[in-house]
Write a protein that holds these residues in place. Structure first.
Motif, PDB file in Angstrom:
ATOM      1  N   ARG A 382      46.150  36.016  41.734  1.00  0.00           N
ATOM      2  CA  ARG A 382      45.126  36.849  42.369  1.00  0.00           C
ATOM      3  C   ARG A 382      44.447  36.077  43.499  1.00  0.00           C
ATOM      4  NH1 ARG A 382      40.846  38.868  38.204  1.00  0.00           N
ATOM      5  NH2 ARG A 382      40.097  39.787  40.151  1.00  0.00           N
ATOM      6  N   ASN A 400      46.164  34.751  32.400  1.00  0.00           N
ATOM      7  CA  ASN A 400      45.459  36.002  32.134  1.00  0.00           C
ATOM      8  C   ASN A 400      44.817  36.480  33.428  1.00  0.00           C
ATOM      9  OD1 ASN A 400      43.225  37.878  31.219  1.00  0.00           O
ATOM     10  ND2 ASN A 400      44.101  37.344  29.222  1.00  0.00           N
ATOM     11  N   ASP A 402      42.138  38.029  33.854  1.00  0.00           N
ATOM     12  CA  ASP A 402      40.683  37.874  33.769  1.00  0.00           C
ATOM     13  C   ASP A 402      40.325  36.397  33.678  1.00  0.00           C
ATOM     14  OD1 ASP A 402      37.995  37.958  33.322  1.00  0.00           O
ATOM     15  OD2 ASP A 402      38.099  39.138  31.478  1.00  0.00           O
ATOM     16  N   ALA A 404      37.718  34.965  32.825  1.00  0.00           N
ATOM     17  CA  ALA A 404      36.931  34.676  31.626  1.00  0.00           C
ATOM     18  C   ALA A 404      37.808  34.528  30.390  1.00  0.00           C
ATOM     19  CB  ALA A 404      35.884  35.773  31.403  1.00  0.00           C
ATOM     20  N   GLN A 405      39.028  35.098  30.420  1.00  0.00           N
ATOM     21  CA  GLN A 405      39.930  35.040  29.276  1.00  0.00           C
ATOM     22  C   GLN A 405      41.062  34.034  29.476  1.00  0.00           C
ATOM     23  OE1 GLN A 405      39.397  36.817  26.471  1.00  0.00           O
ATOM     24  NE2 GLN A 405      37.510  37.571  27.418  1.00  0.00           N
ATOM     25  N   TYR A 424      38.919  28.712  33.144  1.00  0.00           N
ATOM     26  CA  TYR A 424      38.698  28.837  34.579  1.00  0.00           C
ATOM     27  C   TYR A 424      37.861  27.705  35.157  1.00  0.00           C
ATOM     28  CZ  TYR A 424      37.281  31.051  39.003  1.00  0.00           C
ATOM     29  OH  TYR A 424      37.042  31.321  40.312  1.00  0.00           O
TER      30      TYR A 424
END
Length: 615
Positions: A382, A400, A402, A404-405, A424
């Motif tokens: 991303r 992932n 996300d 946060a995940q 992250y």
């Protein structure tokens, strides 16, 4: 997802016999270097129940971070209340049924590879290690592969130490499987609802050091007691004999300094940690926020445990995890002293000093990295706008979508790049920035072209600070320089050489045969005066103790200098004794010629010749 496979399955990327969606409970328990098992409760009316039988394989995630692992069913209970309990062991337990013929190895990588190359039946497992310890491993009789890994005395784990990771058909022996990611919890108030065991049996609040001489003299530290660096509501002081640490009678201050080092090195005053954290009962409590960070801990990670009442900290390993496969989270983690549960690891300090990378190790690392990259499935790439200004500024690659995940993350922006297996925000184990250069915690192996690299500063062994290479000053500090050529070790020894008259100097050694030697020493003569000696040696067999050729210059109390040579005759040697007013020639069998006397005799003889000629 929990999936069922037939007993003959060797790949687990399909749906196999089908999923087991009706599982009532499913847990995976893994211990450091120990048990790795799955238990599942399943209704007899559940999907694919009829396909479940002993030796079938169930795949399930063992923790929040890794992919599904295969577990082979070894026990199915009788139905009670319409449900059965299924017990399964990790596929690596199949190694118990693979016999290995006797073999030997000289390092960890070769020892692991020897299991596969000496298997008496087909061995589908592959082995990998990042350990570079050089030490002899030997299996004298046929044994099971799993026992050789760590189930018996003299196993690979005994000899080399380390931490195993079991991943399908791949067995990895890490020097250190986990990390210290800065996780810290407070022992006491916020852990009151947890199962805790504070081992204070070995906790001392201080030591009473003393030195005892052969004549009964005792030297104690000033104030007698050296306290541990904590605050305690009890007193437990143990006597400490430091006599063996001194060659001569020490001062009280020296006794105290030795005791302080003992307290620090042996963690006096710090309890041993044994904590089991069960998350589910705490999720709705105030204490949960303090220990929720442990849900990010992996097996073999290091955790700091704070003892605020004692004013000390202790470190503990995550030695056991229990994971709820259905809920996707740990149900408990256990912290404690690191120990090998397959068998007790024997830490061989001598072999740890012989760490050098081998070509087989480098090849194994390269293959493992290739397998990691080619085996990656899913994930996300991303472009992120981290400051919400409408402009994308960070390239995000992770397991992932996300952040946060995510667990495994690569981040790139105009300042640099970084990688983490801890989420992250790191901590990052490899990174680079324009201002601060490159940091890497795992440059595992490979080739570095020194023609393209400039290295400055000092290369030093933190465990042996007297061994270093100061690149700026051009200084190399070491006691031995060694090269192996055609299986023979060639060593240049610097420093003290006690087996050859003592003293300090340099020796060139070919195996047990010293080919040349030059040293100087100070020796005390019978008049009490210390004088320098210099010895040069060509040829000395350490095994037989025979000097082939020896040359030396010794100073003696009589005021003369002896220049000597010896050859294969032990102490018998020929020499020239240089005195202030004379020179004496001495042969190896003890015959001596005094130059002054010889000159006098020659003069007398010449006088007689003159007399005879005159007559």
């Amino acid at each position: 997802m929990i999936t069922l496979y037939p007993s003959t399955a060797t790949a687990f990327e399909t749906q196999g016999l089908g999923a087991l969606p009706d599982a009532i409970s499913c847990q995976v328990t893994e211990e450091r270097n120990g048990a790795f098992e799955l238990t599942i409760e399943y209704p007899i009316t559940g999907l694919h129940y009829a396909d479940i039988s002993n030796r079938c394989i169930i795949t399930a995630k063992p923790n929040p971070y890794d992919g599904p692992e295969p577990f082979r069913i070894y026990q199915i209970s009788k139905p009670i209340g319409g449900r059965v309990k299924i017990s399964a062991q990790h596929l690596s337990y199949d190694l118990t049924g693979i016999p290995i013929s006797p073999y030997e190895a000289g390092n960890a990588a070769a020892a692991l590879q020897g299991i596969k190359s000496n298997a008496a039946v087909d061995c589908p497992f592959v082995f990998w290690t990042d350990k570079t310890t050089q030490a002899d491993f030997r299996s004298d009789v046929p044994a099971s592969a799993r026992a050789l890994l760590g189930g018996q005395a003299g196993s690979i784990l005994d000899v080399y130490g380390g931490e195993y990771a079991w991943q399908g058909y791949t067995i990895r022996l890490y020097n250190q499987r986990g990390q210290d990611n800065g996780v810290s919890i407070r022992y006491g108030k916020n852990l009151t609802d947890l199962t805790q065991e504070e081992n204070v049996a070995a906790v001392a609040t201080g030591v009473y050091p003393y030195w005892l001489g052969s004549d009964g003299t005792i030297v104690e530290a000033p104030g007698k007691i050296v306290n541990a660096p904590g605050t305690y509501n009890f007193t437990r002081v143990i006597p400490l004999d430091v006599s063996q640490d001194f060659d001569a009678q020490p001062t009280p201050e020296e006794v105290k300094a030795r005791a302080e080092k003992y307290v620090q090195d042996n963690h006096i005053g710090i309890p041993k940690v044994s904590i089991t954290v069960a998350f589910q009962p705490l999720e709705q409590t105030e204490e949960y926020k303090d220990i929720a960070i442990l849900e990010r801990v992996r097996l073999c990670d290091t955790v700091t445990v704070e003892y605020p009442e004692l004013g000390v900290d202790a470190t503990a390993k995550c030695i056991k995890t229990t994971y709820d496969v259905i809920k996707g989270k740990y149900t408990s983690v256990e912290l404690g002293d690191a120990k090998s549960n397959i068998t007790t690891t024997i830490a061989n300090q001598e072999t740890e000093l012989k760490k050098v990378p081998s070509s087989s190790t480098i090849a194994a690392i390269a293959n493992a990295i290739t397998a990691d990259i080619l085996g990656a499935k899913g994930g996300a790439v991303r472009i992120l706008d981290t400051n919400d200004d409408g402009e994308p500024d960070t390239l995000y690659i992770a397991d992932n979508p996300d952040p946060a995940q995510a667990v495994k993350v690569w981040r790139y922006n105009y300042e640099g790049w970084a990688a983490s297996s801890n989420g992250y925000n790191g901590p990052f184990t490899i990174a680079a920035s324009i201002d601060h250069g490159m940091y890497a915690d795992f440059l595992t192996a490979g080739t570095l072209n020194a023609n393209l690299v400039q290295i400055t500063g000092t290369i030093i062994n933190p465990e042996k600070p007297d061994i270093y290479w100061d690149l700026g000053a051009g200084t190399l500090s070491a006691s031995r320089l060694r090269q192996t050529f055609n299986g023979t070790s060639i060593t240049i020894r610097l420093g003290e050489n006690s087996e050859m008259h003592g003293g300090y100097g340099m020796a060139l050694q070919n195996g047990g045969y010293i080919t040349s030697y030059l040293a100087s020493r100070l020796s005390q003569d019978t008049d009490g005066v210390t004088r320098p000696d210099v010895t040069a040696l060509v040829g000395y067999d350490q095994e037989s103790g025979v000097y082939i050729y020896e040359y030396g210059v010794d100073t003696h109390e009589e005021g003369y200098v002896e220049i000597h040579k010896a050859a294969q005759t032990g102490n018998a040697r020929s020499s020239v004794l240089v005195q202030p007013n004379n020179i004496i020639l001495r042969t190896g069998d003890g015959y001596m010629v005094d130059v002054n006397s010889l000159a006098q005799r020659l003069s007398a003889l010449e006088a007689k010749v003159d007399t005879l000629e005159g007559a």
